[in-house]
Design an enzyme around this catalytic site. Sequence first.
Site, PDB file in Angstrom:
ATOM      1  N   CYS A 163       0.892  -1.358  -0.001  1.00  0.00           N
ATOM      2  CA  CYS A 163       0.060   0.095   0.060  1.00  0.00           C
ATOM      3  C   CYS A 163       0.655   1.313  -0.158  1.00  0.00           C
ATOM      4  CB  CYS A 163      -0.952   0.008   1.286  1.00  0.00           C
ATOM      5  SG  CYS A 163      -2.059  -1.129   1.409  1.00  0.00           S
ATOM      6  N   HIS A 302      -2.427   8.371   6.175  1.00  0.00           N
ATOM      7  CA  HIS A 302      -2.569   6.790   5.606  1.00  0.00           C
ATOM      8  C   HIS A 302      -3.964   6.273   5.942  1.00  0.00           C
ATOM      9  CE1 HIS A 302      -1.732   3.101   3.503  1.00  0.00           C
ATOM     10  NE2 HIS A 302      -1.837   2.461   4.754  1.00  0.00           N
ATOM     11  N   LYS A 334      -9.373   8.285   2.477  1.00  0.00           N
ATOM     12  CA  LYS A 334      -9.740   7.087   2.333  1.00  0.00           C
ATOM     13  C   LYS A 334     -11.458   6.821   2.925  1.00  0.00           C
ATOM     14  CE  LYS A 334      -5.508   4.459   2.314  1.00  0.00           C
ATOM     15  NZ  LYS A 334      -4.451   5.708   2.446  1.00  0.00           N
TER      16      LYS A 334
END
Length: 416
Positions: A163, A302, A334
């Site tokens: 990732c 992240h 995200k």
Amino acid sequence: MKRRVVITGTGALTPIGNTAEETCRNAESGVCGIGEITSYDTVEMKVKVAGELKGFRSEDYMDRMKARRVARFTQIALVASREAFRQSGLDMTKEDRWRSGICISSGIGGLDIIEREHSRGLKHGFDRVSPLFVPMTICNMAAGMVAIELGFQGSCISTVTACASSANSVGEAFRQIRDGYMDVMAAGGSESCITPLGIGGFTSMKALSETKDPLRASIPFDKERNGFVMGEGAGILILEEYWHAKKRGAEILGEITGYGTSCDAHHMTSPPEDGYGAAHCIKNALSDAGITPQDVGYINAHGTSTEMNDRCETRAVKDVFGNHAYRLVMSSTKSMTGHMLGATGAVEAILTMNALQKQVAPPTIGYQIPDPDCDLDVAANEKKPLDTNWAISNSFGFGGHNATIVFKRWYNENEY
């Protein structure tokens, strides 16, 4: 002497936009791109939602024969690369092709082709699988096909770090230009593995959210988070040496000034509890950029919506930034796109640059229940104004891979 590296083009295909501009606009507005999976029947599976592309048809962008010869992750990398190249205004008849390179990644590659050809082999015999099976599936093929299309003949590499892949790609491309090896780089990543095997594999390891409500599935930093949501997409940036871009009259969109990387060397999939690997990575990036923690005003986290990642990333940020951690804004996009694995770092690099230029942090949507272990300002549900010249984007991957990119706000009136 280190050379300056600027961004002159961006391209993206994501669950919240079919261009970079649309993706940035919808991220700022808090649009949710997560919904029920439509690409296959989920009746017998636990996970029902994902961040799929909306309305993408390969035939709208390339002829049928070309589309049939490349996997979906390569198709969307080509589309995003065309957009970025077009925006950059590069004319390859005037460029040194040997000084123009590629660094485009994928974390998994052509998983859809692997599934399709394995089924064909079981039915007809494995000597009857497609002769293009191998070149369609390997992770570097997006880089190779973009190089062919754009005519870039310099360094062509593909970093595979799960990732963190496309964040590492952007960072390594930055170094190639800064250190004098290349003048132009197309950098980023692409991923498309919303397939039964892809979803099933992550489900069995308890990594994915099984929540059926799209608005409560990817909820980074929320106490009720229970796993990440798979997304698909591509993000490509055209990077150039500053004077190279300036001399040809290119519009400069932003600047990259630092890059850090590290490895946890701790566990196959889990970060260390104190986040030391991520903290060291962020410190490396700030040192590389020549700035202090107090200079940073925004972090694109992240922020996967897994219990361990969000808690450990928060601890890493506190370690690096100290009391300043409570004064900066940190959000996870995200929450809107899901986790695009090997594409996510590049897409989030584009979103970070856009946030810095517009001085607006995109929100972390779906946030309802505060977690005392994740007590920083995560721009809960609403965009937040910024007042900063510096921002960073974090990406972490299975295997303990960590990558951080530092962006500087671009002022068009500046002359150097």
